[in-house]
Write an enzyme that holds these catalytic residues in place. Structure first.
Site, short mmCIF file in Angstrom:
data_model
loop_
_atom_site.label_atom_id
_atom_site.label_comp_id
_atom_site.label_asym_id
_atom_site.label_seq_id
_atom_site.Cartn_x
_atom_site.Cartn_y
_atom_site.Cartn_z
N GLU A 156 0.83 -1.20 0.00
CA GLU A 156 0.00 0.00 0.00
C GLU A 156 0.86 1.24 0.00
O GLU A 156 1.96 1.25 0.54
CB GLU A 156 -0.80 0.06 1.30
CG GLU A 156 -1.67 -1.12 1.53
CD GLU A 156 -2.17 -1.15 2.96
OE1 GLU A 156 -2.89 -2.10 3.27
OE2 GLU A 156 -1.85 -0.25 3.75
N CYS A 187 5.83 -7.63 7.03
CA CYS A 187 6.81 -7.09 7.98
C CYS A 187 7.18 -8.17 8.99
O CYS A 187 6.32 -8.94 9.42
CB CYS A 187 6.21 -5.88 8.70
SG CYS A 187 7.39 -5.01 9.76
N CYS A 214 5.11 -5.99 15.60
CA CYS A 214 4.56 -5.10 16.62
C CYS A 214 3.11 -5.51 16.86
O CYS A 214 2.36 -5.76 15.91
CB CYS A 214 4.62 -3.64 16.17
SG CYS A 214 6.31 -3.07 15.92
N CYS A 261 -0.06 -3.62 15.23
CA CYS A 261 0.05 -3.18 13.83
C CYS A 261 -0.49 -4.25 12.87
O CYS A 261 -0.21 -5.43 13.02
CB CYS A 261 1.52 -2.89 13.52
SG CYS A 261 1.80 -2.40 11.82
N GLY A 301 6.14 -2.49 6.38
CA GLY A 301 7.52 -2.95 6.42
C GLY A 301 8.41 -2.12 7.33
O GLY A 301 8.02 -1.06 7.81
N GLU A 302 9.60 -2.65 7.59
CA GLU A 302 10.58 -1.94 8.39
C GLU A 302 11.72 -1.54 7.44
O GLU A 302 12.49 -2.40 6.99
CB GLU A 302 11.08 -2.86 9.52
CG GLU A 302 12.32 -2.38 10.25
CD GLU A 302 12.26 -0.93 10.75
OE1 GLU A 302 11.23 -0.51 11.31
OE2 GLU A 302 13.26 -0.22 10.57
N SER A 306 10.99 6.10 8.86
CA SER A 306 10.52 5.73 10.19
C SER A 306 10.97 4.31 10.53
O SER A 306 10.81 3.39 9.73
CB SER A 306 8.99 5.80 10.21
OG SER A 306 8.49 5.37 11.45
N ASN A 343 -5.38 3.73 15.38
CA ASN A 343 -6.40 3.27 14.43
C ASN A 343 -6.75 1.85 14.80
O ASN A 343 -5.95 0.93 14.57
CB ASN A 343 -5.79 3.25 13.02
CG ASN A 343 -6.29 4.38 12.19
OD1 ASN A 343 -7.49 4.65 12.14
ND2 ASN A 343 -5.37 5.04 11.52
N CYS A 370 -1.36 1.63 8.64
CA CYS A 370 -0.41 0.66 8.17
C CYS A 370 -0.96 -0.75 7.91
O CYS A 370 -1.37 -1.43 8.84
CB CYS A 370 0.59 0.57 9.30
SG CYS A 370 2.22 0.56 8.81
N1 SAH Z 1 8.42 -0.10 10.64
C1 SAH Z 1 8.45 1.32 10.70
C2 SAH Z 1 7.56 2.02 9.69
C3 SAH Z 1 6.20 1.47 9.44
S1 SAH Z 1 4.97 1.73 10.67
C4 SAH Z 1 8.16 1.80 12.09
O1 SAH Z 1 7.90 0.96 12.96
O2 SAH Z 1 8.29 2.98 12.37
C5 SAH Z 1 4.67 3.46 10.66
C6 SAH Z 1 4.07 3.99 11.96
O3 SAH Z 1 2.68 3.62 12.06
C7 SAH Z 1 4.75 3.42 13.19
O4 SAH Z 1 4.95 4.42 14.15
C8 SAH Z 1 3.74 2.40 13.65
O5 SAH Z 1 3.96 2.08 14.98
C9 SAH Z 1 2.43 3.11 13.35
N2 SAH Z 1 1.24 2.25 13.34
C10 SAH Z 1 1.15 0.96 12.99
N3 SAH Z 1 -0.13 0.50 13.14
C11 SAH Z 1 -0.86 1.55 13.54
C12 SAH Z 1 -2.24 1.73 13.87
N4 SAH Z 1 -3.11 0.73 13.77
N5 SAH Z 1 -2.64 2.96 14.28
C13 SAH Z 1 -1.78 3.99 14.36
N6 SAH Z 1 -0.46 3.89 14.05
C14 SAH Z 1 0.00 2.68 13.67
#
Ligand code: SAH
Length: 348
Positions: free
Chosen positions: A93, A113, A117, A120, A164-165, A196, A295, A336
């Site tokens: 996406e 990914c 986390c 996520c 992804g990371e 990020s 979210n 995400c």
């Molecule tokens: N892997 C990287 C980049 C992708 S995630 C990172 O961890 O930073 C980008 C951001 O969106 C991160 O801060 C992540 O923690 C956040 N994120 C993931 N799922 C989310 C959700 N459901 N609601 C709000 N933020 C979210």
């Protein structure tokens, strides 16, 4: 001999390959201009390049395109979420948003990914593969054409915060950033780009040394190891102390301010005591904190905090630079990984 994939190549590498083929230096500039400024991918249409040189280029280089297979639009917030499919049918996406200062695109870095986390949606689908440099770049090219066709406007900012990371795909990330920032490529200034990470410490320092002008955001989400460990398995490899020490070094090396992202999750990390602990931990780091309203996603048990304002005010009163992230695309599954999950579930 297999052909070189042109979108994977930085300007410098392309120059070397063209020189080997006895193609003059300015032809690389012409090819880059056609691709990155004019969105022309067919070598036959690069009309200022001689037919003979076009032939040499065609024999040695190829461009693999991707396509947009779904778009969700939140008109009110000028937010577009695209599902992009690559040649091998894997999809990712990207989200494009209009802010006061212009258009920003949020790029994905991997198909799925590995970071897992707990809050996520991206981690629900285990990583299938890394994106190539050309696939980073392709996302931008597709979005750029779409926004230009619709609004006659340019995308000026890039954040790499999609699926992804990015630091788990470091080499390709760096090659992509070279193309994105090259004056003959996409010509986006490094100050307009933010990467990020969930906190892969060695790579934070590597990027600081290689590309010190790129902005960095770190997903912190907790004021201590006990909470962070529950949310982010990466904390077992690089704990909070190490991460914050690394961030300090990053600021020192780059002379830049770092952004900390902090999702507020109800009754997990949103207590006033958490805010106070966070303030102590961030002392001495040139940073600002982006508080993110969660979210909610069906697959996770976490809920959005109702105490965002209290948390915000506590930080602010203690002289921490802090903002609450403007919400975008909540109605279009823009968090995400959410659209991709929906798409793959729909296909089942
Ligand atoms: N892997 C990287 C980049 C992708 S995630 C990172 O961890 O930073 C980008 C951001 O969106 C991160 O801060 C992540 O923690 C956040 N994120 C993931 N799922 C989310 C959700 N459901 N609601 C709000 N933020 C979210």
């Amino acid at each position: 001999m297999s052909k070189h994939l042109l979108l994977d190549l930085s300007f410098d590498i392309c120059e070397k390959l063209f020189a080997k083929l006895k193609l003059k230096n300015f032809i690389v500039k012409q090819v880059f201009h056609w691709i990155y400024q004019k969105n022309i991918y067919d070598f036959n249409k690069m009309t200022n390049i001689s037919l003979n040189n076009q032939k040499i280029i065609k024999q040695n280089f190829a461009i693999i395109l991707a396509k947009i297979i779904d778009i969700n639009i939140d008109k009110k917030h000028k937010t577009f979420k695209f599902l992009v499919q690559f040649h091998d049918k894997n999809s990712i996406e990207m989200v494009v948003m209009k802010f006061g200062y212009g258009w920003t695109i949020c790029l994905s870095s991997q198909v799925g990914c590995s970071m897992q986390c707990k809050f996520c949606a991206s981690g629900m689908k285990i990583k299938k593969r890394d994106l190539t440099p050309g696939e980073f770049v392709m996302q931008y090219l597709l979005a750029k054409k779409y926004i230009f066709d619709q609004f006659h406007e340019r995308i000026t900012n890039i954040v790499i915060m999609g699926i992804g990371e990015p630091f788990d795909n470091f080499t390709n990330l760096v090659e992509a950033l070279k193309i994105i920032t090259n004056p003959y490529g996409m010509a986006i200034g490094p100050n307009h780009i933010t990467v990020s990470t969930c906190g892969i410490c060695p790579k934070i320092l590597q990027l600081a040394k290689l590309m010190p002008k790129i902005n960095l955001a770190v997903s912190l989400h907790a004021p201590n190891d006990a909470i962070r460990k529950q949310l982010m398995p990466i904390n077992n490899a690089y704990n909070l102390n190490l991460l914050l020490r690394t961030c300090k070094k990053y600021c020192h090396l780059t002379k830049k301010r770092i952004t900390f992202e902090y999702i507020l999750l109800e009754n997990i990390n949103d207590h006033k005591t958490d805010a106070i602990e966070l303030i102590k931990k961030l002392k001495g780091i040139n940073c600002y904190v982006n508080l993110i309203p969660y979210n909610e996603i069906n697959e996770c048990k976490f809920a959005r905090s109702k105490k965002i304002n209290i948390f915000f005010n506590t930080l602010k009163q203690n002289k921490i630079l802090v903002k609450i992230r403007q919400e975008r695309g909540g109605t279009i599954n823009a968090a995400c990984g959410q659209l991709r999950i929906k798409y793959e579930d729909d296909r089942k």
